[in-house]
Design a protein around this motif. Sequence first.
Motif, mmCIF file in Angstrom:
data_model
loop_
_atom_site.group_PDB
_atom_site.id
_atom_site.type_symbol
_atom_site.label_atom_id
_atom_site.label_comp_id
_atom_site.label_asym_id
_atom_site.label_seq_id
_atom_site.Cartn_x
_atom_site.Cartn_y
_atom_site.Cartn_z
ATOM 1 N N CYS A 1 58.837 66.249 56.778
ATOM 2 C CA CYS A 1 58.029 66.313 55.556
ATOM 3 C C CYS A 1 57.768 64.924 54.966
ATOM 4 N N THR A 2 56.525 64.719 54.538
ATOM 5 C CA THR A 2 56.165 63.489 53.809
ATOM 6 C C THR A 2 55.525 63.879 52.468
ATOM 7 N N GLY A 3 55.985 65.010 51.938
ATOM 8 C CA GLY A 3 55.392 65.570 50.720
ATOM 9 C C GLY A 3 55.596 64.723 49.476
ATOM 10 N N CYS A 4 56.609 63.863 49.476
ATOM 11 C CA CYS A 4 56.788 62.939 48.351
ATOM 12 C C CYS A 4 57.369 61.630 48.892
ATOM 13 N N LEU B 1 60.130 60.201 48.566
ATOM 14 C CA LEU B 1 61.564 60.091 48.864
ATOM 15 C C LEU B 1 61.839 60.018 50.367
ATOM 16 N N CYS B 2 60.885 60.489 51.158
ATOM 17 C CA CYS B 2 61.087 60.435 52.617
ATOM 18 C C CYS B 2 61.124 58.984 53.107
ATOM 19 N N ALA C 1 61.348 70.239 57.024
ATOM 20 C CA ALA C 1 61.766 69.266 56.014
ATOM 21 C C ALA C 1 62.051 67.900 56.649
ATOM 22 N N ALA D 1 56.840 69.046 44.951
ATOM 23 C CA ALA D 1 56.579 68.854 46.383
ATOM 24 C C ALA D 1 57.654 69.520 47.234
ATOM 25 N N CYS D 2 58.876 69.525 46.727
ATOM 26 C CA CYS D 2 60.005 70.067 47.504
ATOM 27 C C CYS D 2 60.216 71.565 47.262
ATOM 28 N N PHE E 1 60.664 74.404 49.918
ATOM 29 C CA PHE E 1 61.912 74.474 50.705
ATOM 30 C C PHE E 1 62.976 75.283 49.977
ATOM 31 N N LYS F 1 65.448 67.536 48.482
ATOM 32 C CA LYS F 1 66.250 67.390 49.707
ATOM 33 C C LYS F 1 66.444 65.940 50.153
ATOM 34 N N ALA F 2 66.007 64.993 49.332
ATOM 35 C CA ALA F 2 66.234 63.586 49.668
ATOM 36 C C ALA F 2 66.650 62.840 48.408
HETATM 37 S S1 SF4 Z 1 62.245 65.327 49.172
HETATM 38 FE FE1 SF4 Z 1 61.322 67.282 49.760
HETATM 39 S S2 SF4 Z 1 59.114 67.053 49.373
HETATM 40 FE FE2 SF4 Z 1 60.009 64.993 49.351
HETATM 41 S S3 SF4 Z 1 59.712 64.298 51.474
HETATM 42 FE FE3 SF4 Z 1 61.772 65.202 51.355
HETATM 43 S S4 SF4 Z 1 61.529 67.348 51.998
HETATM 44 FE FE4 SF4 Z 1 59.463 66.537 51.510
#
Ligand code: SF4
Length: 204
Positions: free
Chosen positions: A19-22, A24-25, A16, A105-106, A109, A89-90
Amino acid sequence: MRRDPKGILEELRSKAEKCTGCGLCKTRANLVFGVGPANAEVMLVGEAPGFWEDQAGIPFVGAAGKNLNALLQEAGLKREEVYITNVVKARPPGNRDPTEEEIAACRPFLQGQISAIGPKLVVALGRIAAGELLGRPVAMSREHGSLVDCNYAGVNFKLFLTYHPAAGIYSGRTKMELQDDFRKLGGILKKLGISSVTKQPQGR
Ligand code: SF4
């Protein structure tokens, strides 16, 4: 052989962090993955970190965290005995609701956390967490205080529905309903024989 939950959670946290899945990172100060024992019988799931959580990298600090700690006492739970996390998570900028895309996307996790911990009971804090866990829209004004069977990430557990503790900051009525819900939760935990219940809920 089943790997140890602590090791799985550490591995997930490290994924995590990268992670660059969305999007929010790009805007978060810190990842807010989750806290608590890897063998917790009770898990709490909120929707997303707010400002103070983002600063600290810990879920439910600040005013909502203070409310949650008081509510846990109503249920006879100690904060250090439960695992606490969020659906995402962000922190969404400006504390807006997380979007469907961010939640999707999250999702791996939260699925990984629930699968590793295998809780007996999960408390959904607010409609977004409840909707994610049940896979359907939840009207918390109608469904708060209820206990339902839930299967998420292949794990069966009891799911208790209530408001997000932040909602109790802005509405006296919701604060009372939250207190009632957590007292009820205390009775449910006793009935289920969940060992982390440390004391009787207090009367009003
Ligand atoms: S909020 Fe979740 S999915 Fe989005 S970048 Fe963070 S860990 Fe990845």
